[in-house]
Design a protein around this motif. Sequence first.
Motif, PDB file in Angstrom:
ATOM      1  N   UNK A 188      44.993  27.077 -12.112  1.00  0.00           N
ATOM      2  CA  UNK A 188      45.034  26.920 -10.336  1.00  0.00           C
ATOM      3  C   UNK A 188      44.052  25.988  -9.813  1.00  0.00           C
ATOM      4  N   UNK A 189      44.513  24.619  -9.191  1.00  0.00           N
ATOM      5  CA  UNK A 189      43.573  23.994  -8.865  1.00  0.00           C
ATOM      6  C   UNK A 189      42.949  23.672  -7.417  1.00  0.00           C
ATOM      7  N   UNK A 190      42.488  23.540  -6.834  1.00  0.00           N
ATOM      8  CA  UNK A 190      41.342  23.832  -5.155  1.00  0.00           C
ATOM      9  C   UNK A 190      41.936  22.462  -4.772  1.00  0.00           C
ATOM     10  N   UNK A 191      42.090  22.975  -3.455  1.00  0.00           N
ATOM     11  CA  UNK A 191      42.114  21.452  -2.206  1.00  0.00           C
ATOM     12  C   UNK A 191      41.243  21.947  -1.276  1.00  0.00           C
ATOM     13  N   UNK A 192      40.801  21.308  -0.681  1.00  0.00           N
ATOM     14  CA  UNK A 192      39.752  21.281   0.442  1.00  0.00           C
ATOM     15  C   UNK A 192      40.569  20.321   2.040  1.00  0.00           C
ATOM     16  N   UNK A 193      40.629  21.565   2.860  1.00  0.00           N
ATOM     17  CA  UNK A 193      41.455  20.176   3.773  1.00  0.00           C
ATOM     18  C   UNK A 193      39.408  20.441   4.788  1.00  0.00           C
ATOM     19  N   UNK A 197      45.303  13.520  13.801  1.00  0.00           N
ATOM     20  CA  UNK A 197      43.806  13.586  13.210  1.00  0.00           C
ATOM     21  C   UNK A 197      43.143  12.597  13.348  1.00  0.00           C
ATOM     22  N   UNK A 198      43.591  11.399  12.859  1.00  0.00           N
ATOM     23  CA  UNK A 198      42.890  10.044  12.825  1.00  0.00           C
ATOM     24  C   UNK A 198      41.519  10.485  11.722  1.00  0.00           C
ATOM     25  N   UNK A 199      41.118   9.825  11.950  1.00  0.00           N
ATOM     26  CA  UNK A 199      39.766   9.746  11.634  1.00  0.00           C
ATOM     27  C   UNK A 199      38.285  11.351  11.550  1.00  0.00           C
ATOM     28  N   UNK A 200      39.513  11.733  12.088  1.00  0.00           N
ATOM     29  CA  UNK A 200      38.170  13.717  12.125  1.00  0.00           C
ATOM     30  C   UNK A 200      38.728  14.454  10.561  1.00  0.00           C
ATOM     31  N   UNK A 201      40.225  13.978  10.821  1.00  0.00           N
ATOM     32  CA  UNK A 201      40.787  15.223   8.894  1.00  0.00           C
ATOM     33  C   UNK A 201      40.591  13.733   8.182  1.00  0.00           C
ATOM     34  N   UNK A 202      40.089  14.775   7.157  1.00  0.00           N
ATOM     35  CA  UNK A 202      39.963  15.029   5.680  1.00  0.00           C
ATOM     36  C   UNK A 202      40.890  16.296   4.454  1.00  0.00           C
ATOM     37  N   UNK A 203      41.100  15.188   3.160  1.00  0.00           N
ATOM     38  CA  UNK A 203      42.412  15.530   2.116  1.00  0.00           C
ATOM     39  C   UNK A 203      41.380  15.634   1.299  1.00  0.00           C
ATOM     40  N   UNK A 204      40.931  16.112   0.718  1.00  0.00           N
ATOM     41  CA  UNK A 204      40.244  16.491  -1.256  1.00  0.00           C
ATOM     42  C   UNK A 204      41.465  15.423  -1.921  1.00  0.00           C
ATOM     43  N   UNK A 205      40.463  15.816  -2.909  1.00  0.00           N
ATOM     44  CA  UNK A 205      41.337  14.664  -3.745  1.00  0.00           C
ATOM     45  C   UNK A 205      43.042  15.310  -4.677  1.00  0.00           C
ATOM     46  N   UNK A 206      43.667  15.573  -4.726  1.00  0.00           N
ATOM     47  CA  UNK A 206      44.993  16.190  -4.988  1.00  0.00           C
ATOM     48  C   UNK A 206      45.102  16.710  -6.161  1.00  0.00           C
ATOM     49  N   UNK A 207      44.117  17.092  -7.305  1.00  0.00           N
ATOM     50  CA  UNK A 207      44.034  17.534  -8.590  1.00  0.00           C
ATOM     51  C   UNK A 207      45.703  17.860  -9.172  1.00  0.00           C
ATOM     52  N   UNK A 208      46.099  16.529 -10.156  1.00  0.00           N
ATOM     53  CA  UNK A 208      47.607  17.553 -10.682  1.00  0.00           C
ATOM     54  C   UNK A 208      46.506  17.639 -12.325  1.00  0.00           C
ATOM     55  N   UNK A 209      47.222  18.933 -13.645  1.00  0.00           N
ATOM     56  CA  UNK A 209      46.652  19.002 -14.589  1.00  0.00           C
ATOM     57  C   UNK A 209      48.047  19.134 -15.115  1.00  0.00           C
ATOM     58  N   UNK A 242      53.840  17.227  -1.265  1.00  0.00           N
ATOM     59  CA  UNK A 242      52.486  16.305  -2.670  1.00  0.00           C
ATOM     60  C   UNK A 242      51.846  17.522  -2.748  1.00  0.00           C
ATOM     61  N   UNK A 243      51.464  18.893  -2.116  1.00  0.00           N
ATOM     62  CA  UNK A 243      51.058  20.229  -3.089  1.00  0.00           C
ATOM     63  C   UNK A 243      51.201  21.121  -1.826  1.00  0.00           C
ATOM     64  N   UNK A 244      51.279  22.284  -3.124  1.00  0.00           N
ATOM     65  CA  UNK A 244      52.358  24.071  -1.939  1.00  0.00           C
ATOM     66  C   UNK A 244      50.490  25.233  -2.447  1.00  0.00           C
ATOM     67  N   UNK A 245      50.041  25.777  -1.742  1.00  0.00           N
ATOM     68  CA  UNK A 245      49.401  26.447  -2.658  1.00  0.00           C
ATOM     69  C   UNK A 245      48.826  27.550  -1.101  1.00  0.00           C
ATOM     70  N   UNK A 246      48.309  28.430  -1.367  1.00  0.00           N
ATOM     71  CA  UNK A 246      47.781  29.325  -0.129  1.00  0.00           C
ATOM     72  C   UNK A 246      46.286  28.989   0.485  1.00  0.00           C
ATOM     73  N   UNK A 247      45.953  29.190   1.630  1.00  0.00           N
ATOM     74  CA  UNK A 247      44.627  29.090   2.247  1.00  0.00           C
ATOM     75  C   UNK A 247      43.548  30.870   2.116  1.00  0.00           C
TER      76      UNK A 247
END
Length: 191
Positions: free
Chosen positions: A74-79, A57-69, A123-128
């Motif tokens: 529950x933690x959220x992630x935005x793609x 995806x190059x520069x058009x894709x972004x992943x928010x900060x992957x939070x660890x607690x 790195x992370x696993x969850x549900x959309x």
Amino acid sequence: MLGSTPSPRLTPAAIAAAASPIAAPVVLVELDFASGFFRAWTGIGPLHWAGKVFEGLGAIGAVSEIEETVELRAVRLTLSLSPVPQEVVDIALAERSFRLRPARLWGVLLDAEGAFVADPFPLWAGLMDVMEVTDGTEARIALTCESRLVDLERAEVRRYTDADQQAEYQGDRFFEYVPALQEVEIRLPAQ
């Protein structure tokens, strides 16, 4: 500074490679849509791993900060993708069955030639959860995902009734006589 003790995710080879000046960290993303898997990575061009092809995806894709607690929550992630072509926006708008389907991310270290330095690590696993599509001149798609711990925050609606028990365990008669017990007077022997 990286120590000699491996973290739970990184193999000793990955730790050694991370200290190398030529290792480039990238992220692999796999989304399990009802219409099929969407696999992408944060570089350019196709990347092959485990019999799967991840599109760059190059520069058009972004992943928010992957939070660890350390706490159990529950933690959220935005793609997100921005800007995206209209045909990708149309595909995103047509996708209906994605909520609560799996989303996975892996971290990878690549050498100067783009080869894997070490095996990818989770790195992370969850549900959309929610997809937000912004149409227009600067089209954008943002997909919010939640960790599987979100299930702990959802209310479990169950009843101590025969109908509820039958729905879950067909033929189980454990709660069959509960309504009859509502008005029963039980006398204990006097001591």
